[in-house]
Design an enzyme around this catalytic site. Structure first.
Site, PDB file in Angstrom:
ATOM      1  N   SER A 137       2.085  -8.907   9.597  1.00 55.41           N
ATOM      2  CA  SER A 137       2.001  -8.406   8.254  1.00 55.41           C
ATOM      3  C   SER A 137       2.077  -9.720   7.059  1.00 55.41           C
ATOM      4  O   SER A 137       1.282 -10.530   6.881  1.00 55.41           O
ATOM      5  CB  SER A 137       2.959  -7.157   8.307  1.00 55.41           C
ATOM      6  OG  SER A 137       2.768  -6.421   7.000  1.00 55.41           O
ATOM      7  N   ASP A 224      -3.976   1.530  11.548  1.00 54.48           N
ATOM      8  CA  ASP A 224      -2.965   0.656  10.793  1.00 54.48           C
ATOM      9  C   ASP A 224      -3.048   1.434   9.300  1.00 54.48           C
ATOM     10  O   ASP A 224      -3.864   1.114   8.685  1.00 54.48           O
ATOM     11  CB  ASP A 224      -3.308  -0.656  10.846  1.00 54.48           C
ATOM     12  CG  ASP A 224      -2.210  -1.481  10.094  1.00 54.48           C
ATOM     13  OD1 ASP A 224      -1.113  -1.143   8.991  1.00 54.48           O
ATOM     14  OD2 ASP A 224      -1.553  -2.567  10.658  1.00 54.48           O
ATOM     15  N   HIS A 260       1.114   0.194  12.592  1.00 53.82           N
ATOM     16  CA  HIS A 260       1.080  -1.164  11.993  1.00 53.82           C
ATOM     17  C   HIS A 260       2.166  -2.143  12.756  1.00 53.82           C
ATOM     18  O   HIS A 260       1.900  -3.365  12.997  1.00 53.82           O
ATOM     19  CB  HIS A 260       1.539  -1.023  10.623  1.00 53.82           C
ATOM     20  CG  HIS A 260       1.892  -2.188   9.716  1.00 53.82           C
ATOM     21  ND1 HIS A 260       0.817  -2.999   9.387  1.00 53.82           N
ATOM     22  CD2 HIS A 260       2.999  -3.119   9.344  1.00 53.82           C
ATOM     23  CE1 HIS A 260       1.144  -4.295   8.785  1.00 53.82           C
ATOM     24  NE2 HIS A 260       2.575  -4.170   8.753  1.00 53.82           N
TER      25      HIS A 260
END
Length: 282
Positions: A137, A224, A260
Site C-alpha cells: 500500500s 481490494d 487489501h
C-alpha cells in the site's frame, strides 16, 4: 516464530554502529527481525549481534515497508512475517519515523530516507545474501522512491515486491473509498490537490518504475476495495513497457477473498514470491 525487536538511538554516527541509524540523522527507527523458522531454535535467547550475523546465513532477506495504518506489530503484518519466515526468509519489518515507537515526523522524503537507510544497513550485514524491498500500500510508494534513489546511485536493489500498489498518491487519494463520498462537493478535488502539494506528497510509483532495472513483482487482489486492482494493472503496464528486460517484471492477481491486507492468507502467495525471486536470483 522467533524475532527480535531492534532499535538505535540515532546519534550522528556511521550506520555500521547503529541498528538503523544514518550518518548525521537524529531519527530512531525501530524494526522487528523475524528469522527463518528453520533457525527458530537457534535464535532463542540470542542477542542483537547474533541476529545481525544471521543475515549472512544465505537465507534471503525481505525488508518490509508497511502501509499507512498502525505499526509493525499489526496482526496482518505479523501473519505475513510468519508465512515468509516459514518459507525460509528473514523478515525485517520496519516502523518509519513517526510510526509505532520510531521517533520523528513522517514526510515523504523522511520515509524514503528511512527505507534507504534500512536497506543499506541490511546490505552491509548480509554479505552475498540478496535483499528484497517489499512494500504494501503506502509502502509501495516508499519502496519505489527508495529503489529509484539507489538505482541512480548505481546500486539497484536486489528485487522489489509491490503489494497492492497505487500509481501515485493523487490517484490513490481520489480513489480512496471514504473520500469518494465527497468528490462531488464543489472544490473538493482542488482542496485535496492543494493539500498534497503543500505537504509535497506524491509517491510517484508510475514515474519511479520507469527508472528501475531491479526484478519487480506486483501482487494485487481482485477484491481490494482500498487500492483498486486497476491501479496495479496500470502500474504493471507502465513498468513492463519501460523495462528493457521484460522477464524482470511480473504481475500476479489473486482471486476474491483477501481484500487489501490479507493476501498472506492465500496459500499460493509464498510459492509465487519464492518462484519469482529464485528465478531472478539464479
Amino acid at each position: 516464530m522467533d524475532a527480535q525487536e531492534c532499535g538505535a538511538a540515532a546519534a550522528p554516527e556511521p550506520p555500521a554502529r547503529g541498528c538503523v541509524a544514518a550518518w548525521g540523522d537524529m531519527v530512531q527507527r525501530n524494526l522487528r527481525h523475524v528469522v527463518p523458522s528453520c533457525r527458530g531454535e537457534d535464535a532463542k535467547g540470542k542477542d542483537r549481534c547474533w541476529y545481525e550475523a544471521a543475515l549472512r546465513d544465505g537465507n534471503p532477506i525481505i525488508v518490509y515497508l508497511h502501509g499507512s495504518a498502525q505499526h509493525r506489530a499489526a496482526s496482518h503484518r505479523l501473519r505475513l512475517a510468519k508465512v515468509l519466515s516459514d518459507g525460509g526468509f528473514h523478515v525485517l519489518c520496519v516502523d518509519y519515523r513517526g510510526f509505532g515507537d520510531s521517533t520523528g515526523k513522517p514526510t515523504e522524503e523522511g520515509l524514503t530516507v528511512d527505507a534507504i537507510c534500512i536497506y543499506e544497513w541490511t546490505k552491509a550485514r548480509s554479505g552475498t545474501t540478496p535483499v528484497c524491498l517489499w512494500g504494501h500500500s503506502l509502502g509501495t510508494g516508499v519502496a519505489t522512491n527508495a529503489a529509484r534513489v539507489l538505482e541512480e546511485k548505481g546500486c539497484p536493489v536486489d528485487a522489489i515486491v509491490l503489494e497492492a500498489p497505487f500509481t501515485n498518491m493523487w490517484t490513490a487519494s481520489i480513489n480512496y473509498p471514504l473520500l469518494k463520498i465527497y468528490q462531488k462537493l464543489p472544490g473538493f478535488l482542488r482542496i485535496l490537490m492543494d493539500a498534497l502539494r503543500k505537504d509535497k506528497i506524491v509517491f510517484p510509483n508510475d514515474e519511479n518504475v520507469k527508472f528501475l532495472s531491479s526484478p519487480l513483482l506486483i501482487l494485487h487482489g481482485e477484491d481490494d476495495g482500498t487500492v483498486p486492482l486497476e491501479c496495479g494493472k496500470q502500474l504493471y503496464e507502465i513498468a513492463y513497457n519501460a523495462y528493457r528486460n521484460k522477464e524482470r517484471v511480473k504481475m500476479v492477481i489473486f482471486p476474491p477473498g483477501f481484500k487489501h491486507n490479507l493476501l498472506c492468507k492465500n496459500p499460493t502467495l509464498l510459492i509465487t514470491v519464492r518462484d519469482f525471486l529464485s528465478k531472478q536470483w539464479a
